[in-house]
Design a protein around this motif. Sequence first.
Motif, PDB file in Angstrom:
ATOM      1  N   CYS A  98       0.834  -1.213   0.000  1.00  0.00           N
ATOM      2  CA  CYS A  98       0.000   0.000   0.000  1.00  0.00           C
ATOM      3  C   CYS A  98       0.866   1.260   0.000  1.00  0.00           C
ATOM      4  N   ILE A  99       1.956   1.223   0.758  1.00  0.00           N
ATOM      5  CA  ILE A  99       2.884   2.361   0.746  1.00  0.00           C
ATOM      6  C   ILE A  99       3.495   2.532  -0.644  1.00  0.00           C
ATOM      7  N   THR A 100       3.872   1.420  -1.268  1.00  0.00           N
ATOM      8  CA  THR A 100       4.434   1.463  -2.623  1.00  0.00           C
ATOM      9  C   THR A 100       3.419   2.020  -3.615  1.00  0.00           C
ATOM     10  N   THR A 101       2.156   1.628  -3.463  1.00  0.00           N
ATOM     11  CA  THR A 101       1.093   2.130  -4.344  1.00  0.00           C
ATOM     12  C   THR A 101       0.990   3.646  -4.266  1.00  0.00           C
ATOM     13  N   LEU A 102       0.972   4.177  -3.039  1.00  0.00           N
ATOM     14  CA  LEU A 102       0.855   5.625  -2.853  1.00  0.00           C
ATOM     15  C   LEU A 102       2.070   6.368  -3.416  1.00  0.00           C
ATOM     16  N   LEU A 103       3.264   5.823  -3.182  1.00  0.00           N
ATOM     17  CA  LEU A 103       4.480   6.476  -3.680  1.00  0.00           C
ATOM     18  C   LEU A 103       4.544   6.451  -5.202  1.00  0.00           C
ATOM     19  N   LEU A 104       4.147   5.327  -5.790  1.00  0.00           N
ATOM     20  CA  LEU A 104       4.190   5.217  -7.247  1.00  0.00           C
ATOM     21  C   LEU A 104       3.200   6.177  -7.894  1.00  0.00           C
ATOM     22  N   GLN A 105       2.039   6.335  -7.274  1.00  0.00           N
ATOM     23  CA  GLN A 105       1.065   7.288  -7.805  1.00  0.00           C
ATOM     24  C   GLN A 105       1.571   8.725  -7.685  1.00  0.00           C
ATOM     25  N   LYS A 106       2.222   9.026  -6.575  1.00  0.00           N
ATOM     26  CA  LYS A 106       2.712  10.385  -6.345  1.00  0.00           C
ATOM     27  C   LYS A 106       3.828  10.756  -7.317  1.00  0.00           C
ATOM     28  N   TYR A 107       4.703   9.805  -7.605  1.00  0.00           N
ATOM     29  CA  TYR A 107       5.879  10.108  -8.421  1.00  0.00           C
ATOM     30  C   TYR A 107       5.795   9.490  -9.815  1.00  0.00           C
ATOM     31  N   ALA A 108       4.605   9.144 -10.272  1.00  0.00           N
ATOM     32  CA  ALA A 108       4.445   8.499 -11.581  1.00  0.00           C
ATOM     33  C   ALA A 108       4.971   9.374 -12.709  1.00  0.00           C
ATOM     34  N   TRP A 109       4.613  10.670 -12.678  1.00  0.00           N
ATOM     35  CA  TRP A 109       5.060  11.555 -13.756  1.00  0.00           C
ATOM     36  C   TRP A 109       6.578  11.717 -13.730  1.00  0.00           C
ATOM     37  N   PHE A 110       7.152  11.857 -12.533  1.00  0.00           N
ATOM     38  CA  PHE A 110       8.604  12.015 -12.421  1.00  0.00           C
ATOM     39  C   PHE A 110       9.326  10.777 -12.941  1.00  0.00           C
ATOM     40  N   ILE A 111       8.855   9.594 -12.553  1.00  0.00           N
ATOM     41  CA  ILE A 111       9.477   8.354 -13.011  1.00  0.00           C
ATOM     42  C   ILE A 111       9.382   8.237 -14.529  1.00  0.00           C
ATOM     43  N   SER A 112       8.220   8.608 -15.065  1.00  0.00           N
ATOM     44  CA  SER A 112       8.006   8.493 -16.513  1.00  0.00           C
ATOM     45  C   SER A 112       8.908   9.434 -17.290  1.00  0.00           C
ATOM     46  N   SER A 113       9.037  10.662 -16.817  1.00  0.00           N
ATOM     47  CA  SER A 113       9.825  11.650 -17.557  1.00  0.00           C
ATOM     48  C   SER A 113      11.319  11.505 -17.318  1.00  0.00           C
ATOM     49  N   ALA A 114      11.712  11.200 -16.068  1.00  0.00           N
ATOM     50  CA  ALA A 114      13.139  11.171 -15.726  1.00  0.00           C
ATOM     51  C   ALA A 114      13.794   9.830 -16.044  1.00  0.00           C
ATOM     52  N   LEU A 124      -0.096   4.948 -17.129  1.00  0.00           N
ATOM     53  CA  LEU A 124       0.009   3.496 -17.004  1.00  0.00           C
ATOM     54  C   LEU A 124       0.542   3.098 -15.625  1.00  0.00           C
ATOM     55  N   LEU A 125       1.481   3.872 -15.091  1.00  0.00           N
ATOM     56  CA  LEU A 125       2.043   3.578 -13.772  1.00  0.00           C
ATOM     57  C   LEU A 125       1.011   3.773 -12.669  1.00  0.00           C
ATOM     58  N   VAL A 126       0.189   4.802 -12.797  1.00  0.00           N
ATOM     59  CA  VAL A 126      -0.864   5.034 -11.799  1.00  0.00           C
ATOM     60  C   VAL A 126      -1.831   3.850 -11.772  1.00  0.00           C
ATOM     61  N   ILE A 127      -2.230   3.388 -12.940  1.00  0.00           N
ATOM     62  CA  ILE A 127      -3.126   2.226 -13.007  1.00  0.00           C
ATOM     63  C   ILE A 127      -2.438   0.997 -12.437  1.00  0.00           C
ATOM     64  N   LEU A 128      -1.182   0.793 -12.814  1.00  0.00           N
ATOM     65  CA  LEU A 128      -0.422  -0.378 -12.374  1.00  0.00           C
ATOM     66  C   LEU A 128      -0.294  -0.440 -10.855  1.00  0.00           C
ATOM     67  N   SER A 129      -0.208   0.706 -10.195  1.00  0.00           N
ATOM     68  CA  SER A 129       0.059   0.759  -8.759  1.00  0.00           C
ATOM     69  C   SER A 129      -0.970  -0.012  -7.937  1.00  0.00           C
ATOM     70  N   TYR A 130      -2.197  -0.107  -8.417  1.00  0.00           N
ATOM     71  CA  TYR A 130      -3.256  -0.775  -7.651  1.00  0.00           C
ATOM     72  C   TYR A 130      -3.084  -2.297  -7.610  1.00  0.00           C
ATOM     73  N   ALA A 131      -2.196  -2.833  -8.420  1.00  0.00           N
ATOM     74  CA  ALA A 131      -2.036  -4.288  -8.472  1.00  0.00           C
ATOM     75  C   ALA A 131      -1.230  -4.838  -7.301  1.00  0.00           C
ATOM     76  N   PHE A 132      -0.375  -4.031  -6.669  1.00  0.00           N
ATOM     77  CA  PHE A 132       0.605  -4.568  -5.721  1.00  0.00           C
ATOM     78  C   PHE A 132       0.026  -5.139  -4.438  1.00  0.00           C
ATOM     79  N   PRO A 133      -0.984  -4.520  -3.797  1.00  0.00           N
ATOM     80  CA  PRO A 133      -1.539  -5.161  -2.593  1.00  0.00           C
ATOM     81  C   PRO A 133      -2.122  -6.544  -2.874  1.00  0.00           C
TER      82      PRO A 133
END
Length: 454
Positions: A98-114, A124-133
């Motif tokens: 759940c912590i990973t889901t929240l962090l991935l959603q928060k930094y999805a744009w940064f991860i994608s661009s950087a 796609l990363l925001v959608i993907l984040s819900y799979a981890f729990p």
Amino acid sequence: MSRKRAIIKGTFILTLTGFATRFMGFFYRIFLSHTFGEEGVGLYQLIFPIYALCFSLTSAGIEIALSRCVAKRTTLGQEKEARELLYTSIIFTVIISCITTLLLQKYAWFISSAFLKDERCAELLVILSYAFPFAAVHSCICGYYFGLKMTGVPATSQLIEQVARIMSVYLIYVFGQKNGITFGISIAVAGLIAGEVVSSLFCLRAITGKSMSMRKIRPGLPSFGRNIRELLFLSVPLTGSRVLLNVLQSVEAISIPLKLQAYGMTNKAALSTYGVLTGMALPCIMFPSAITNSISTMLLPTVAEIQALDDQREMSAIIKKVVSCCVLLGSGCCALLLLSGSWIGTFLFQSPAAGSFIVTLAWICPFLYTDNTLISIINGIGKTTLSFVINAIGLLIRIGSVLLLIPVYGIRGYLWGLLASQLCIFLFCIFYLYYYLTIRRKVHRGQTPAGKGV
């Protein structure tokens, strides 16, 4: 059930499941390539290193650690403690997920661009984040059953996950077609979530159906803390190794499209080439590895048991048999793909480039299918650090081919590097196992002091 019979049964079940899921996945990727195009498949494949990295952080190490702990507990007749370990691992991994889901959603744009160098991956990363729990629950329960040496539930859950993934994407696509709605590759990512949700629910049902209500297996606070410490002691090194390997794989995956652009391709052409390679050609090459993956899963505990018995004759025999069978399988697949690779690419994927990649990659089959089992044997004799180093060297060779060869030779440079890395892993493993068996024979003959083993 005897050890040999358990290995054969487990291997058969896992192999059958692996072939079934790969068969479905093979045609699923054909559907994706026809529906969303090579560029869409490229975007879809681009997020998988992040998926693998997050899964390694949240679940992968715990699953292996739980399997080992459960096997130890059940051997000692401590079934209740084994079930408490399962409950503890589920709570811990779900919280981390759940912590990973929240962090991935928060930094999805940064991860994608950087890192991924394509802002279209943020959604796609925001959608993907819900799979981890859900993946955490699925992983822990499978780890528990592997510890019991019961492959039925993990194998069935794998099938259910694949069916749910494919059917959900297809049904959404059909719904869009009927209602004039155009969906992008994001529905394929939503399919990943659907697969994890359904498979985790199946695993929970299997557990609760085994007279193991959550009330009965709930540990107290002292035992919960003790279980966490035990699981973390075993899982942290495993997680660290998986994370480092995934980071190297992520660097490789992100760098391929960029270096293809340095070679002279446009961004669209580079993504299309990457999508053809990772979404079409490589899955075709990896299809027969369902057999060797199943053998590897059952081989590791067998090798560990033989080592504990100090039966060097049986150890030598099983290594020779496994290597011979895997090389034979790989050689047959190599010949088949050399003859039919172009037809597979043109007829099934409607991509001549995929056919060309398949023909080139066919040469790695004898090494690719053998390397996994060799690494499993090395892990079985307790040399997990060595197996990590060998895998890391193979990945570094691949990354070197990306950085140095792709800008000069294009995607062919990477294919050459892939062949070189698999060959190096094969040779490292063979040389070490030959050295290990030679030293152990000398120890048994009294030619080497017993304290100087490997």
